[in-house]
Structures are given as structure tokens and as C-alpha cells.
Design an enzyme around this catalytic site. Structure first.
Site, mmCIF file in Angstrom:
data_model
loop_
_atom_site.group_PDB
_atom_site.id
_atom_site.type_symbol
_atom_site.label_atom_id
_atom_site.label_comp_id
_atom_site.label_asym_id
_atom_site.label_seq_id
_atom_site.Cartn_x
_atom_site.Cartn_y
_atom_site.Cartn_z
ATOM 1 C CB SER A 25 -0.837 -0.033 1.221
ATOM 2 O OG SER A 25 -1.487 1.463 1.533
ATOM 3 C CE1 TYR A 34 -4.010 -2.517 5.194
ATOM 4 C CE2 TYR A 34 -3.463 -0.150 4.847
ATOM 5 C CZ TYR A 34 -3.772 -1.633 4.563
ATOM 6 O OH TYR A 34 -4.074 -1.613 3.174
#
Ligand SMILES: NC(=O)c1ccc[n+]([C@@H]2O[C@H](COP(=O)([O-])OP(=O)(O)OC[C@H]3O[C@@H](n4cnc5c(N)ncnc54)[C@H](OP(=O)(O)O)[C@@H]3O)[C@@H](O)[C@H]2O)c1
Length: 266
Positions: A144, A157
Site C-alpha cells: 500500500s 496497518y
């Protein structure tokens, strides 16, 4: 740049029941790849399998829970018997987070690390020996842009995706002489259910569509870009729209990055 053919390639995809993984499965099926679709929701995987079988003759479903590393050895042995090999592993499955660090117990942080990092490297380490034995392979890690810079409401995360970045970049260097390629994909905002499925500090799903995701790139478009980067054996690829600028702002203008990132409130 040389383009590898994906026809008849044995490709294992995690997180194939939804979003980017589902779109990847269909795109790869259209290219004639033989697929193993993995995630927890068997019924959804069966639906994706049915759609893929319109284009490819081989498509298997294998239930996988990345938060249960104890179940993975047996799953891999079973799936390997059925598929008979692996050319490409796409580590796509993941679960995002929507909670402030001060409101998130450490056991939730650990769960996020388990799904997005430890589960991913466990599966990779189970499949890597097959690639080493055959003297070829390709591992794709879907990270990401929050694996490139910190982002509020995503502390664990973002940490897990930074860990993914570091692990797979190091692995790429280690595997240089083994003819095994590593591609790290960093999506920006893609229009999937990721925010609905994101975990909160209480362990329940966030269940809301974020405006960022709602206005994001379509998963089919994202999947086409990922497949192209696999064919080209790219080392790194960013996929998204204007939000990708933050990667460069963070690298070259850290003060500006800080001013922008502190304005984000979920
Ligand atoms: N969408 C974005 O804006 C965006 C941005 C950056 C990075 N990403 C990354 O892109 C990847 C795909 O996400 P997406 O956007 O397609 O989200 P999604 O629609 O929520 O899909 C996530 C996939 O991961 C699977 N998964 C979740 N937890 C799992 C577990 N414990 N074990 C096995 N599979 C699990 C889900 O399947 P089951 O529920 O069936 O298990 C689902 O197939 C993720 O790694 C995510 O971090 C997405």
C-alpha cells in the site's frame, strides 16, 4: 521491456473473493492462466471461480485464513497436489484498520500484523521451496502507499505494510541468483470494500465506505495495471491516481507531508 506470457501459468492468488483480488483473478483467467483462489469466504470464492471458468480451464478454490498460520501447511500440501505446481504467488489478501492508536489494544495490533504480515510471509515461505526446486518463480506482494509513509487511523496497518515492503525488498535481493522475481505493488485508493472490512479498535468491522475509496480507481483498472507489471517483471509499481503524489511529497518535502497528513481525520 519484455512481456511474459501468462497463458497456462500456475498462479496462486490470496484475497481472491473480493475487490482487487477478484478483479485480478478475472484478468488472469482472461489471459489463460491456471488459478488457485484463496481467502476465508468459500462461497464468494466459488462465485469468482465460476466467473473465471468462462475464460480458463483450471481454477481451484482453497480456503485460507492468514490469521491461522497453523492451518496453512496442510492447505498448501493439499492445493499443491491438486494444482501440481506454482509459477506466480500473488499475496494480495489484507485487512485495513480504522482506529486511533490510543484506542486500539495491542491484541488488535497483533491481529493486523498477523493478517497483513506474518500470515503473508508464512504462506510465502511455504511456497518458496517449490520455486527454488524448479529454478524459477515470481512473488507479488500487494502492499500500500501507507507502506511508504505513515497515515493516521492506520498505525498497525501502515506498520504491517512497511514490514511487507522491507521483507519483500530484502527477499528480492536474496533471490537474485535463483531466477525468482519479486514485484511489490503499492496501491493508492482503489474502489473496493476495504474500508467496510477494516478492523476497528474493538475488533468489529468499520462498515463504512470512505470517501477516498468511493472516489478511487476501479479494481478492474487496478488489476490490469498489476497484471501488466507482472508480465513486465517490474520490481516496484504504484497504482492509483493523484494520491500517489504523497509518496514523492513524503520523500522530498517531509515538512509538507507532515502538514498534509495531519489534516486527515480518518
Ligand atoms: N482498496 C484500497 O484502496 C487499497 C489501498 C492500498 C492497498 N490495498 C491492499 O490491497 C489488497 C486487497 O484489498 P482490497 O482493496 O481488494 O480489499 P477487500 O475488498 O476488502 O478484499 C480483501 C481480501 O482479503 C481477504 N482477506 C481478509 N482477511 C483475510 C484473512 N484473515 N485470511 C485470508 N484472506 C483474508 C478477503 O477475503 P475473505 O473475507 O474471503 O477472507 C478479501 O478477498 C489488500 O492487501 C489491501 O491492503 C488496498
Amino acid at each position: 521491456m519484455a512481456m511474459q506470457t501468462l497463458k497456462d501459468k500456475k498462479i496462486w492468488i490470496t484475497g481472491a473473493s473480493s475487490g482487487i483480488g477478484e478483479a485480478l483473478a478475472l484478468e488472469l483467467a482472461r489471459a489463460g492462466a491456471h488459478l488457485v483462489l484463496m481467502s476465508r469466504n468459500r462461497d464468494r470464492l466459488e462465485q469468482v471461480r465460476k466467473a473465471c471458468l468462462e475464460y480458463t480451464s483450471v481454477c481451484l478454490v482453497q480456503p485460507l485464513d492468514l490469521s491461522r498460520p497453523d492451518t496453512m501447511d496442510e492447505m498448501v500440501t493439499r492445493a499443491m497436489k491438486q494444482m501440481g505446481g506454482i509459477d506466480i504467488l500473488i499475496n494480495n489478501a489484507g485487512q485495513s484498520q480504522r482506529s486511533l492508536a490510543k484506542e486500539t489494544p495491542v491484541d488488535i495490533d497483533r491481529k493486523i500484523m498477523e493478517v497483513n504480515f506474518f500470515g503473508v510471509i508464512k504462506l510465502t515461505k511455504l511456497l518458496l521451496p517449490y520455486m527454488l526446486k524448479q529454478g524459477s518463480g515470481h512473488i507479488v506482494a500487494v502492499s500500500s502507499i501507507t507502506g511508504k509513509f505513515g497515515f493516521p487511523w492506520r498505525t498497525a496497518y501502515s506498520a504491517a505494510k512497511h514490514a511487507v515492503q522491507g521483507f519483500f525488498e530484502s527477499l528480492r535481493a536474496e533471490l537474485k541468483e535463483d531466477n525468482i522475481k519479486v514485484t511489490i505493488v503499492s496501491p493508492g485508493r482503489i474502489k473496493t470494500n476495504i474500508s467496510l472490512n477494516a478492523i476497528t479498535g474493538s475488533g468489529t468491522p468499520y462498515n463504512k465506505m470512505d470517501s477516498g475509496q468511493a472516489g478511487g480507481m476501479l479494481p478492474e483498472h487496478c488489476a490490469r495495471k498489476i497484471v501488466k507489471s507482472i508480465r513486465q517483471e517490474r520490481k516496484e509499481v504504484l497504482v492509483g491516481n493523484q494520491e500517489l503524489l504523497m509518496v514523492y511529497i513524503h520523500r522530498f518535502w517531509p515538512g509538507l507531508y507532515h502538514r498534509l497528513v495531519t489534516k486527515i481525520n480518518n
